[in-house]
Enzyme design. Structure first.
Site, PDB file in Angstrom:
ATOM      1  N   HIS A  64       1.851   4.447  -2.903  1.00 45.44           N
ATOM      2  CA  HIS A  64       1.793   5.910  -2.764  1.00 45.44           C
ATOM      3  C   HIS A  64       2.979   6.574  -3.466  1.00 45.44           C
ATOM      4  O   HIS A  64       2.848   7.672  -4.014  1.00 45.44           O
ATOM      5  CB  HIS A  64       1.828   6.316  -1.283  1.00 45.44           C
ATOM      6  CG  HIS A  64       0.497   6.296  -0.588  1.00 45.44           C
ATOM      7  ND1 HIS A  64      -0.540   7.117  -0.959  1.00 45.44           N
ATOM      8  CD2 HIS A  64       0.046   5.576   0.472  1.00 45.44           C
ATOM      9  CE1 HIS A  64      -1.584   6.904  -0.147  1.00 45.44           C
ATOM     10  NE2 HIS A  64      -1.250   5.969   0.725  1.00 45.44           N
TER      11      HIS A  64
ATOM     12  N   HIS B 249       0.837  -1.207   0.000  1.00 44.44           N
ATOM     13  CA  HIS B 249       0.000   0.000   0.000  1.00 44.44           C
ATOM     14  C   HIS B 249       0.875   1.261   0.000  1.00 44.44           C
ATOM     15  O   HIS B 249       0.629   2.195  -0.758  1.00 44.44           O
ATOM     16  CB  HIS B 249      -0.914  -0.052   1.233  1.00 44.44           C
ATOM     17  CG  HIS B 249      -1.766   1.159   1.441  1.00 44.44           C
ATOM     18  ND1 HIS B 249      -3.139   1.124   1.350  1.00 44.44           N
ATOM     19  CD2 HIS B 249      -1.443   2.447   1.734  1.00 44.44           C
ATOM     20  CE1 HIS B 249      -3.624   2.338   1.576  1.00 44.44           C
ATOM     21  NE2 HIS B 249      -2.613   3.160   1.817  1.00 44.44           N
ATOM     22  N   GLU B 250       1.890   1.271   0.865  1.00 43.60           N
ATOM     23  CA  GLU B 250       2.725   2.481   0.985  1.00 43.60           C
ATOM     24  C   GLU B 250       3.609   2.675  -0.233  1.00 43.60           C
ATOM     25  O   GLU B 250       3.800   3.806  -0.689  1.00 43.60           O
ATOM     26  CB  GLU B 250       3.570   2.425   2.265  1.00 43.60           C
ATOM     27  CG  GLU B 250       2.779   2.371   3.567  1.00 43.60           C
ATOM     28  CD  GLU B 250       1.736   3.466   3.723  1.00 43.60           C
ATOM     29  OE1 GLU B 250       1.853   4.526   3.084  1.00 43.60           O
ATOM     30  OE2 GLU B 250       0.784   3.250   4.489  1.00 43.60           O
TER      31      GLU B 250
HETATM   32 ZN    ZN Z   1      -2.474   5.213   2.210  1.00 43.71          ZN
END
Ligand code: ZN
Length: 174
Positions: A145, A141-142
């Site tokens: 980003h 998830h990170e």
């Molecule tokens: Zn996030």
């Protein structure tokens, strides 16, 4: 001091972050502020620098504070991941994700169950890691980003996989 979190649909969240080249006190100071910002958020288990408008490849993850860490999840404690590179993906699992930049929704996203990855810490030291379960999900998830992607971009269907948060129930938010 907490930094301000950029929220969807701010277009800056789509910006691709650039690699860190200098590991100096300014970087270490920023990492400390980013970590405070992560820990100030409810259930914050991860944060990426672009979420505060800083477009360099910096991520912090720490699932150790989660009250109910899902089974089969590794727990590496605090990880500062600078210029992270995922090198291996294993298995696939559907799981619920939240994000400090998307405060009103959670979503079901398919991710690898295990990931191996390399990263530098804030002092320029190289590390190798392997994560499983929820921690592996947080890493993916990170890192997304850093490439301008949100969990919203990974939903199979917005109609069936996106959920409005009614009451905050202490799920992981990253
Ligand atoms: Zn996030």
């Amino acid at each position: 001091m907490s930094l301000e979190i950029i929220q969807y649909p701010d277009q800056r969240l789509k910006q691709v972050a650039t690699p860190v080249e200098v590991f100096d006190e300014a970087l270490q100071g920023f990492v400390a502020e980013l970590e405070q910002t992560m820990r100030a958020g409810p259930g914050g288990v991860g944060i990426a620098a672009p979420q505060v408008g800083y477009f360099q490849r910096i991520v912090i993850i720490d699932v150790s504070g989660m009250r109910k860490l899902p089974k089969k999840s590794s727990n590496s404690g605090r990880m500062v991941l600078i210029n992270p590179e995922i090198t291996k993906w294993g298995g696939m699992a559907m799981g619920r994700e939240g994000c400090m930049s998307v405060p009103d929704f959670t979503g079901n996203v398919i991710r690898a169950e295990t990931v191996s990855f390399t990263a530098f810490d804030e002092f320029g030291e190289a590390h190798e890691y392997r994560s499983e379960g929820y921690e592996a999900r947080a890493v993916q998830h990170e890192v997304d980003h850093l490439d301008g992607l949100l969990f919203l971009d990974r939903l199979v269907s917005r109609r069936t996989d996106l959920f409005q948060r009614k009451v905050y129930q202490g799920q992981g938010k990253d």
